[in-house]
Design an enzyme around this catalytic site. Structure first.
Site, PDB file in Angstrom:
ATOM      1  N   HIS A  16      -9.267  -7.085   9.943  1.00  0.00           N
ATOM      2  CA  HIS A  16     -10.071  -6.509   8.397  1.00  0.00           C
ATOM      3  C   HIS A  16     -10.987  -6.373   8.300  1.00  0.00           C
ATOM      4  CE1 HIS A  16      -6.975  -9.171   7.370  1.00  0.00           C
ATOM      5  NE2 HIS A  16      -6.398  -8.675   5.904  1.00  0.00           N
ATOM      6  N   GLU A  71       0.747  -1.417  -0.308  1.00  0.00           N
ATOM      7  CA  GLU A  71      -0.246  -0.020   0.062  1.00  0.00           C
ATOM      8  C   GLU A  71       0.590   1.608   0.010  1.00  0.00           C
ATOM      9  OE1 GLU A  71      -1.993  -3.402   1.019  1.00  0.00           O
ATOM     10  OE2 GLU A  71      -0.791  -2.588   2.025  1.00  0.00           O
TER      11      GLU A  71
END
Length: 330
Positions: free
Chosen positions: A128, A59
């Site tokens: 998550h 990321e």
């Protein structure tokens, strides 16, 4: 008009902007494989791997690349698999994308979009399943939006890609398959304009993303009990349309803010504070806010269901508000 899911509406907006503007490209871990939620389906076949860029799981790398590309005049749309992963690239988001325009005296902008799937409900456990919008709304320089209808999804993503500032799109993982009417043509949904999803006279229910759906269900239940609830979908967190909130709360005299993020330090507290500071003399009862428990999102389905606020929680909170007020008046 045609009936589309939120996922399909986002795809239509992204494809439309890629056709309209050659500077637009999308980048992320699974963009070249139709995307985790189908938003980039078949785009690589149509536009090639130079405009639909599948990246390694890094990321910091691809968000940093997006910031640099935007500074050079491109229009990147970066997609993280989960909002939870913004921690890996927070410097790129809060110190580069959000501040570059200011740091250069307006000479360099960062017109990029960051698409972030968020939320609990899929048994994805602690790393998550989070709602981290409050971290992002705290950063000056970022615009943050959260569409919950297909119409808004297409219009807001189109507006985000065309915007001159960095825009964060919050997309709830449980809501990609929600269906609704979407115009075939080109249109945008302006930021900073809330939507009144249901008219009411007794209490204002304020929320964004999936909690708006829970509030609409709660309003139906409350109506059967003689309580008329108005539902305000803020849909644009930054900039916030406080005027619409104020008009509704002035009418009803009561306000409840529902957020799926952890209650402590959540963005709902900011909205509650603004209502209390600016509308104190209009309130018939204290502002109520509800949110997720102040714990890590659980994995077990029974615990996860108890973790985040639901329709029953909203109904119960409104009942308590009305009962407490009745007791004081009595």
């Amino acid at each position: 008009m045609s009936i589309k899911t939120i996922s399909e509406a986002l795809h239509e907006a992204l494809r439309g902007e890629m056709l309209r503007d050659p500077r637009v490209f999308t980048i992320g871990e699974e963009c070249g494989f139709n995307g985790l939620y189908g938003v980039s389906t078949d785009l690589e076949k149509e536009f090639g791997s130079k405009r639909v860029i599948a990246t390694p799981i890094s990321e910091a790398g691809f968000v940093g690349m997006s910031v640099g590309a935007a500074m050079r005049g491109m229009r990147p749309v970066a997609e993280l698999m989960y909002i939870d992963f913004i921690g890996v690239c927070m410097d790129q988001i809060i110190n580069q994308a959000a501040k570059m325009c200011y740091m250069t005296g307006g000479q360099i902008g960062v017109p990029m979009v960051l698409r972030l799937p968020m939320g609990s409900g899929r048994r994805n456990a602690g790393q998550h399943s989070q709602n981290l919008e409050s971290l992002l709304t705290h950063i000056p320089g970022l615009k943050v939006v959260a569409p919950i209808t297909p119409y808004d999804a297409k219009g807001m993503l189109t507006a985000a890609i065309r915007d001159e500032d960095p825009v964060v799109m919050l997309e709830h993982k449980l809501c990609y398959n929600i269906q609704g009417e979407v115009p075939e043509g080109d249109y945008t949904v302006p930021f900073g304009q809330a939507a009144v999803r249901r008219e009411g006279t007794d209490v204002t229910l304020i929320g964004w993303s999936r909690q708006v759906l829970n509030e609409l269900e709660a309003a139906e239940t409350l109506e059967k009990e003689g309580i008329s609830a108005e539902v305000v979908d803020i849909r644009s967190l930054v900039p916030l349309d406080f005027e619409t909130i104020a008009a509704s709360v002035t009418k009803t005299g009561r306000a409840l803010v529902a957020q799926e993020c952890v209650n402590r330090g959540g963005y709902g507290g900011e909205i509650s504070a603004q209502i209390s500071e600016n509308l104190f003399d209009r309130l018939k009862a204290p502002v109520v806010r509800i949110g997720a428990k102040n714990i890590v999102p659980p994995f077990a389905h029974t615990l996860e269901d108890a973790f985040f606020p639901n329709t029953a929680d909203i109904v119960s909170a409104v009942r308590k508000m009305m009962k407490k007020e009745a007791a004081v008046c009595g």
